[in-house]
Design an enzyme around this catalytic site. Structure first.
Site, PDB file in Angstrom:
ATOM      1  N   ARG A  55       0.858  -1.194   0.000  1.00 47.72           N
ATOM      2  CA  ARG A  55       0.000   0.000   0.000  1.00 47.72           C
ATOM      3  C   ARG A  55       0.888   1.236   0.000  1.00 47.72           C
ATOM      4  O   ARG A  55       0.581   2.251  -0.622  1.00 47.72           O
ATOM      5  CB  ARG A  55      -0.962   0.000   1.192  1.00 47.72           C
ATOM      6  N   TYR A 108     -15.190  17.027 -16.405  1.00 48.16           N
ATOM      7  CA  TYR A 108     -15.556  15.605 -16.447  1.00 48.16           C
ATOM      8  C   TYR A 108     -16.689  15.337 -15.447  1.00 48.16           C
ATOM      9  O   TYR A 108     -16.622  15.758 -14.286  1.00 48.16           O
ATOM     10  CB  TYR A 108     -14.328  14.764 -16.114  1.00 48.16           C
ATOM     11  N   ASP A 180      -6.233  18.676 -15.444  1.00 46.05           N
ATOM     12  CA  ASP A 180      -6.524  17.284 -15.794  1.00 46.05           C
ATOM     13  C   ASP A 180      -6.066  17.111 -17.240  1.00 46.05           C
ATOM     14  O   ASP A 180      -6.698  17.620 -18.169  1.00 46.05           O
ATOM     15  CB  ASP A 180      -8.026  17.028 -15.628  1.00 46.05           C
ATOM     16  N   LYS A 205      -7.099   6.045 -19.824  1.00 48.53           N
ATOM     17  CA  LYS A 205      -7.378   6.506 -21.184  1.00 48.53           C
ATOM     18  C   LYS A 205      -6.124   6.365 -22.049  1.00 48.53           C
ATOM     19  O   LYS A 205      -5.665   5.261 -22.258  1.00 48.53           O
ATOM     20  CB  LYS A 205      -7.933   7.932 -21.125  1.00 48.53           C
TER      21      LYS A 205
END
Ligand SMILES: *Cc1c(COP(=O)(O)O)cnc(C)c1O
Length: 387
Positions: A55, A108, A180, A205
Site C-alpha cells: 500500500r 468531467y 486534468d 485513457k
C-alpha cells in the site's frame, strides 16, 4: 542509469526512465512485483526506500511513477487506483472545510459528481466558470479559493483553456492550478511547463491506451504537496495493483506513436464529418474556426484524438446513428486503440443533466482509434447516411 531525463526525447523517456534492466536477473522489462510485503533487515530496516508494504510502495508502481514524472517534466508522480482516486486525493490534500474551488463548466462528469455530491458535505464550496474566459475565472475567485480545476481540451465539448493565463490568475489569487491532462496527454501538452501546479491523469485513457486497465496519477513539482498526497494515499489506500501498474507502463511506452496516429485519424474523421449533410457542427480544436484554436496551437503539439459533433436531426437521430456504427464501438471511456462512440447526454454525462454542465442532446462523442482511417470514415458515413 539513464542520463538526465531532461536531455532525452519524449519517446526515449517513455521507454527508459525508471525502467533499468533488473539488477539481479537482467530482465529488460520491469517485473510485476506481485507482493504485498517486503523482508526487512532488522526491525524497521527496509532494504530499499519505502518498500515495507505494497500500500505504501511497490517497485512496479515506482517504475510507472518515475516514467510518467519524466514525461510530464515534473519532479514527483504518484499513481492511484483510478483517475477519480487521484482527483479525490488532490481535492482532500489541498482543501479544508470553508475552502472554495473554481471548476470548468464542462468538467468531467465524475469530477463534478465528486465535488458536488461528496466534497460539499465536508464544507467545501465551488463555483463553475467558463475556463476559456480568463476574466470569468478571475471574477469567480474568492479569498478562500484554493484551487482552480482545469481540463483542456474539455470533455465532451473540446473547449480550450489557456493554461499559462489561468496559472497567472490562480497564482495572483493565491490558488493552485490543477490541470486534468487526460485528453491531451504529456505527448501533446505539458501543463507544468506552462505554470500549472498539479497535473492529473486518468491513466485508464491514452496513457494505458488499450482499454484494459483503470488507473490514475498525479504529477507535481511541489515536494510539500507530494508528501501530503503520499500520506493520504497510504492512509486511505487507493493504490493500483502491481499488474495494473505494469499494464499502464507497458501502454505508456508507445504513447507518442499512438498519439500521432490518433491525431492523423481524427483529422481524417473531422474532414469527413464536416462534409456530411447530417452533421450540424464539429467540435475539434484543430479547426481554424474553433474559438480555442489559437490557444490550442500555442500550447499543444497537435490536437488530439477526441472529436464531438451535433447531429442535424436532434437527439433521437443521434442515438440511432450511435447504434448503427460497426467499427466504432458504442461504449463509455476513451483513449484506447479501438474507436468508440457515445452519447454524452445519456451516457458519460448523465450525472450532470439538469445542472450547469448539461451537454447538447444531439451531441455524439468519438474517441478516434488507430485503425485504418478509411475504414473509420466509411463506418461513420454508413451510420449517418439516411436509410
Ligand atoms: C475518465 C476520466 C476521469 C476519471 O478517471 P477514471 O480512471 O475513470 O477514474 C477524469 N478526468 C477525465 C478527463 C476523464 O476522461
Amino acid at each position: 542509469m539513464v542520463d538526465d531525463p531532461a536531455t532525452l526525447g519524449f519517446t526515449t523517456r517513455a521507454i527508459h526512465v525508471g525502467q533499468e534492466p533488473d539488477p539481479r536477473t537482467g530482465a529488460v522489462i520491469v517485473p510485476i512485483y506481485q507482493t504485498s510485503t517486503y523482508a526487512q533487515d532488522g526491525v524497521g530496516g527496509t532494504r530499499e526506500g519505502d518498500y515495507e508494504y505494497s500500500r505504501t510502495a511497490n517497485p512496479t508502481r515506482t517504475a510507472l511513477e518515475e516514467a510518467l514524472a519524466a514525461l510530464e517534466g515534473g519532479r514527483n508522480c504518484l499513481a492511484f487506483a483510478s483517475g477519480m482516486a487521484a482527483s479525490d486525493a488532490v481535492l482532500r490534500a489541498t482543501l479544508r472545510p470553508g475552502d472554495h474551488l473554481v471548476l470548468g463548466n464542462d468538467v468531467y462528469g465524475g469530477t463534478f459528481r465528486l465535488i458536488d455530491k461528496v466534497l460539499t458535505h465536508w464544507g467545501v464550496t465551488y463555483s463553475v466558470a467558463a475556463l476559456s474566459d480568463v476574466d470569468e475565472v478571475r471574477v469567480a475567485l474568492r479569498p478562500e479559493t484554493k484551487l482552480v480545476w482545469c481540463e483542456t481540451p474539455t470533455n465532451p465539448l473540446l473547449g480550450v483553456a489557456d493554461i499559462a493565463a489561468l496559472a497567472d490568475v490562480a497564482r495572483d489569487g493565491g490558488a493552485r492550478l490543477v490541470v486534468d491532462n487526460t485528453f491531451a496527454t504529456p505527448y501533446l501538452q505539458t501543463p507544468l511547463a506552462l505554470g500549472a501546479d498539479v497535473v492529473l491523469h486518468s491513466t485508464t485513457k491514452y496513457l494505458g491506451g488499450h482499454s484494459d486497465v483503470v488507473g490514475g496519477a498525479v504529477v507535481t513539482d511541489s515536494a510539500e504537496l507530494r508528501e501530503q498526497l503520499f500520506f493520504l494515499r497510504n492512509a486511505a489506500g487507493a493504490v493500483p495493483g502491481a499488474f495494473d501498474a505494469w499494464l499502464t507502463l507497458r501502454g505508456m511506452k508507445t504513447l507518442s506513436v499512438r498519439m500521432e496516429r490518433h491525431c492523423d485519424n481524427a483529422e481524417r474523421v473531422v474532414e469527413a464529418l464536416r462534409a456530411h449533410p447530417k452533421v450540424a457542427k464539429v467540435y475539434y480544436p484543430g479547426l481554424a474556426e474553433h474559438p480555442g484554436h489559437d490557444v490550442a496551437a500555442k500550447q499543444m503539439r497537435r490536437f488530439g484524438g477526441m472529436v464531438s459533433f451535433d447531429h442535424v436531426d436532434g437527439e433521437e437521430a443521434a442515438l440511432a446513428a450511435a447504434a448503427r456504427t460497426r467499427l466504432f464501438i458504442l461504449a463509455e471511456s476513451l483513449g484506447g486503440i479501438e474507436s468508440l462512440i457515445e452519447h454524452p447526454g445519456r451516457m458519460t454525462h448523465a450525472s450532470v443533466v439538469g445542472s450547469l454542465l448539461q451537454v447538447p442532446a444531439q451531441l455524439l462523442r468519438l474517441s478516434v482509434g488507430i485503425e485504418d482511417a478509411a475504414d473509420l470514415v466509411a463506418d461513420l458515413r454508413q451510420a449517418l447516411d439516411q436509410r
